[in-house]
Motif scaffolding. Structure first.
Motif, PDB file in Angstrom:
ATOM      1  N   VAL A 108      15.731  12.445 -29.935  1.00 36.99           N
ATOM      2  CA  VAL A 108      16.541  12.181 -28.740  1.00 36.99           C
ATOM      3  C   VAL A 108      17.616  11.163 -29.060  1.00 36.99           C
ATOM      4  CG1 VAL A 108      14.786  10.528 -27.907  1.00 36.99           C
ATOM      5  CG2 VAL A 108      16.488  11.401 -26.315  1.00 36.99           C
ATOM      6  N   ALA A 109      18.841  11.422 -28.575  1.00 42.10           N
ATOM      7  CA  ALA A 109      19.939  10.466 -28.742  1.00 42.10           C
ATOM      8  C   ALA A 109      20.187   9.772 -27.398  1.00 42.10           C
ATOM      9  CB  ALA A 109      21.198  11.198 -29.211  1.00 42.10           C
ATOM     10  N   LEU A 110      20.238   8.440 -27.458  1.00 43.79           N
ATOM     11  CA  LEU A 110      20.323   7.631 -26.239  1.00 43.79           C
ATOM     12  C   LEU A 110      21.721   7.049 -26.058  1.00 43.79           C
ATOM     13  CD1 LEU A 110      17.057   5.504 -26.722  1.00 43.79           C
ATOM     14  CD2 LEU A 110      17.305   7.661 -25.464  1.00 43.79           C
ATOM     15  N   SER A 111      22.198   7.069 -24.827  1.00 42.23           N
ATOM     16  CA  SER A 111      23.477   6.429 -24.508  1.00 42.23           C
ATOM     17  C   SER A 111      23.297   4.953 -24.239  1.00 42.23           C
ATOM     18  CB  SER A 111      24.084   7.074 -23.255  1.00 42.23           C
ATOM     19  OG  SER A 111      24.811   8.209 -23.613  1.00 42.23           O
ATOM     20  N   GLY A 112      24.429   4.254 -24.281  1.00 46.18           N
ATOM     21  CA  GLY A 112      24.443   2.849 -23.880  1.00 46.18           C
ATOM     22  C   GLY A 112      24.980   2.732 -22.460  1.00 46.18           C
ATOM     23  N   GLY A 113      25.630   1.617 -22.185  1.00 46.79           N
ATOM     24  CA  GLY A 113      26.166   1.413 -20.833  1.00 46.79           C
ATOM     25  C   GLY A 113      25.089   0.942 -19.877  1.00 46.79           C
ATOM     26  N   GLU A 114      25.441   0.916 -18.596  1.00 51.81           N
ATOM     27  CA  GLU A 114      24.517   0.353 -17.594  1.00 51.81           C
ATOM     28  C   GLU A 114      23.546   1.370 -17.013  1.00 51.81           C
ATOM     29  OE1 GLU A 114      26.478  -1.670 -14.376  1.00 51.81           O
ATOM     30  OE2 GLU A 114      27.732  -2.754 -15.804  1.00 51.81           O
ATOM     31  N   THR A 115      24.029   2.589 -16.788  1.00 48.01           N
ATOM     32  CA  THR A 115      23.239   3.555 -16.015  1.00 48.01           C
ATOM     33  C   THR A 115      21.832   3.799 -16.577  1.00 48.01           C
ATOM     34  OG1 THR A 115      25.341   4.579 -15.472  1.00 48.01           O
ATOM     35  CG2 THR A 115      23.351   5.829 -14.894  1.00 48.01           C
ATOM     36  N   PRO A 116      21.661   3.940 -17.907  1.00 48.41           N
ATOM     37  CA  PRO A 116      20.319   4.284 -18.394  1.00 48.41           C
ATOM     38  C   PRO A 116      19.353   3.107 -18.505  1.00 48.41           C
ATOM     39  CG  PRO A 116      21.880   4.321 -20.221  1.00 48.41           C
ATOM     40  CD  PRO A 116      22.659   3.949 -18.978  1.00 48.41           C
ATOM     41  N   GLN A 117      19.799   1.918 -18.170  1.00 50.58           N
ATOM     42  CA  GLN A 117      18.912   0.758 -18.355  1.00 50.58           C
ATOM     43  C   GLN A 117      17.637   0.881 -17.523  1.00 50.58           C
ATOM     44  OE1 GLN A 117      20.971  -3.022 -18.128  1.00 50.58           O
ATOM     45  NE2 GLN A 117      22.715  -2.198 -19.271  1.00 50.58           N
ATOM     46  N   ALA A 118      17.782   1.383 -16.305  1.00 49.78           N
ATOM     47  CA  ALA A 118      16.599   1.540 -15.444  1.00 49.78           C
ATOM     48  C   ALA A 118      15.655   2.582 -16.050  1.00 49.78           C
ATOM     49  CB  ALA A 118      17.018   1.963 -14.042  1.00 49.78           C
ATOM     50  N   LEU A 119      16.225   3.646 -16.574  1.00 48.97           N
ATOM     51  CA  LEU A 119      15.398   4.675 -17.227  1.00 48.97           C
ATOM     52  C   LEU A 119      14.631   4.080 -18.402  1.00 48.97           C
ATOM     53  CD1 LEU A 119      14.557   7.592 -18.029  1.00 48.97           C
ATOM     54  CD2 LEU A 119      16.684   7.694 -19.359  1.00 48.97           C
ATOM     55  N   TYR A 120      15.321   3.339 -19.265  1.00 51.54           N
ATOM     56  CA  TYR A 120      14.639   2.781 -20.440  1.00 51.54           C
ATOM     57  C   TYR A 120      13.535   1.815 -19.997  1.00 51.54           C
ATOM     58  CZ  TYR A 120      18.804   4.684 -22.766  1.00 51.54           C
ATOM     59  OH  TYR A 120      19.808   5.510 -23.189  1.00 51.54           O
ATOM     60  N   GLY A 121      13.804   1.080 -18.938  1.00 52.08           N
ATOM     61  CA  GLY A 121      12.784   0.173 -18.412  1.00 52.08           C
ATOM     62  C   GLY A 121      11.562   0.953 -17.933  1.00 52.08           C
ATOM     63  N   LEU A 122      11.792   2.072 -17.262  1.00 52.57           N
ATOM     64  CA  LEU A 122      10.660   2.895 -16.794  1.00 52.57           C
ATOM     65  C   LEU A 122       9.875   3.465 -17.969  1.00 52.57           C
ATOM     66  CD1 LEU A 122      12.311   4.960 -13.913  1.00 52.57           C
ATOM     67  CD2 LEU A 122      10.416   3.321 -13.691  1.00 52.57           C
ATOM     68  N   LEU A 123      10.601   3.933 -18.975  1.00 47.06           N
ATOM     69  CA  LEU A 123       9.915   4.530 -20.131  1.00 47.06           C
ATOM     70  C   LEU A 123       9.075   3.498 -20.873  1.00 47.06           C
ATOM     71  CD1 LEU A 123      12.750   6.850 -21.521  1.00 47.06           C
ATOM     72  CD2 LEU A 123      10.674   7.560 -20.327  1.00 47.06           C
ATOM     73  N   ALA A 124       9.492   2.238 -20.772  1.00 48.48           N
ATOM     74  CA  ALA A 124       8.741   1.171 -21.445  1.00 48.48           C
ATOM     75  C   ALA A 124       7.519   0.726 -20.638  1.00 48.48           C
ATOM     76  CB  ALA A 124       9.655  -0.035 -21.679  1.00 48.48           C
ATOM     77  N   GLY A 125       7.469   1.140 -19.371  1.00 49.28           N
ATOM     78  CA  GLY A 125       6.382   0.688 -18.497  1.00 49.28           C
ATOM     79  C   GLY A 125       5.158   1.587 -18.567  1.00 49.28           C
ATOM     80  N   LYS A 126       4.280   1.413 -17.588  1.00 51.65           N
ATOM     81  CA  LYS A 126       2.984   2.116 -17.625  1.00 51.65           C
ATOM     82  C   LYS A 126       2.993   3.445 -16.873  1.00 51.65           C
ATOM     83  CE  LYS A 126      -0.121  -1.797 -18.320  1.00 51.65           C
ATOM     84  NZ  LYS A 126       0.450  -1.967 -19.645  1.00 51.65           N
ATOM     85  N   GLU A 127       4.064   3.664 -16.073  1.00 55.88           N
ATOM     86  CA  GLU A 127       4.052   4.837 -15.190  1.00 55.88           C
ATOM     87  C   GLU A 127       4.132   6.168 -15.951  1.00 55.88           C
ATOM     88  OE1 GLU A 127       6.898   4.133 -12.105  1.00 55.88           O
ATOM     89  OE2 GLU A 127       6.650   6.143 -11.265  1.00 55.88           O
TER      90      GLU A 127
END
Ligand code: 6PG
Length: 252
Positions: free
Chosen positions: A39-58
């Motif tokens: 998977v190739a990941l973008s930078g910027g602001e929009t995906p920050q919430a996604l990356y935070g979710l992926l790092a969590g327990k949900e």
């Protein structure tokens, strides 16, 4: 390719949850087959919430099977506040020890960007085991869209828009007075699946032009992302979708 799917969510949180669920589903499916996922990941602001979710327990992601790459990078050191890698490290890699060893960083702080681009292409080719005569085929590419219609670091009117042979290239962005490193269209369009994430009212006019306007990819580079043998999905929030004709009365 088939027509792009457009999914509209009430807000960035809903959109991020939906992409996280898709990410988890795709990676788990691949792990069940005993295969790696790229998977190739973008930078910027929009995906920050996604990356935070992926790092969590949900969401449960088999990180040891997931190889992570960058879509693009700003020409700054990795600890600079504008570094895309820095953002991904803070939001995801620092919180998921199993993900960090499989992350492949674009070294865009290099004084020789041509070499940095070639080196990254080699890393991609090796990790994806891409045959020499074919484009790298990522399983998933996560893209954002700027208010000017750029995606990755493919900005309106820039040289990289016409790159037809390299997978990774430096790109000079005159309006920012700086270079970037970016994946190129042929690689974006060879992916199995591409997901755009777009949030916010300030992008509504551009999103309408990109999705419903006439083809003008020099002006709106996101329009030229059309995976040839893959799936294209737009995950957008209601504010960004507010000017779409096809959005009237719809939500995901
Ligand atoms: C970057 C990108 C870029 C980004 C868009 C949208 O380096 O900034 O990878 O293509 O996805 O500019 O950025 P925002 O999400 O911050 O609006």
């Amino acid at each position: 390719m088939s027509e792009p799917a457009i999914r509209i969510f009430p807000n960035l949180d809903g959109l991020s949850h939906a992409v996280a669920a898709r990410f988890a589903e795709l990676t788990r499916q691949r792990a069940r087959e005993g295969k790696n996922f790229s998977v190739a990941l973008s930078g910027g602001e929009t995906p920050q919430a996604l990356y935070g979710l992926l790092a969590g327990k949900e969401f449960s992601v088999p990180w040891e099977r997931v190889h992570l790459f960058q879509v693009d990078e700003r020409c700054v050191p990795p600890d600079h506040q504008e570094s895309n890698y820095g953002m991904i490290r803070e939001a995801l890699l620092s919180r998921v020890p199993a993900a960090a060893p499989n992350f492949h960083r674009m070294e865009a702080e290099s004084s020789d960007l041509e070499k940095a681009a070639r080196d990254y292409q080699e890393v991609v080719a090796r990790e994806l085991a891409s045959p020499k005569d074919q484009w790298a085929r990522f399983d998933l590419i996560l893209l954002g869209m700027g208010p000017d219609g750029h995606t990755a670091s493919l900005f309106p009117g820039t040289p990289a828009l016409s790159e037809k042979s390299r997978w990774v290239t430096p790109n000079f962005v005159a309006k920012l007075g700086t270079h970037r490193l970016t994946l190129t269209y042929p690689v974006l369009n060879a992916a199995v699946e591409v997901i755009f994430m777009v949030s916010g009212a300030r992008k509504a006019g551009t999103l309408r032009e990109v999705l419903e306007g006439p083809p003008r990819p020099e002006q709106f580079p996101s329009q030229a992302v059309r995976p040839e043998d893959g799936r294209l999905e737009w995950y957008v929030d209601a504010a960004a979708a507010s000017l779409l004709k096809q959005a009237a009365g719809r939500s995901a």
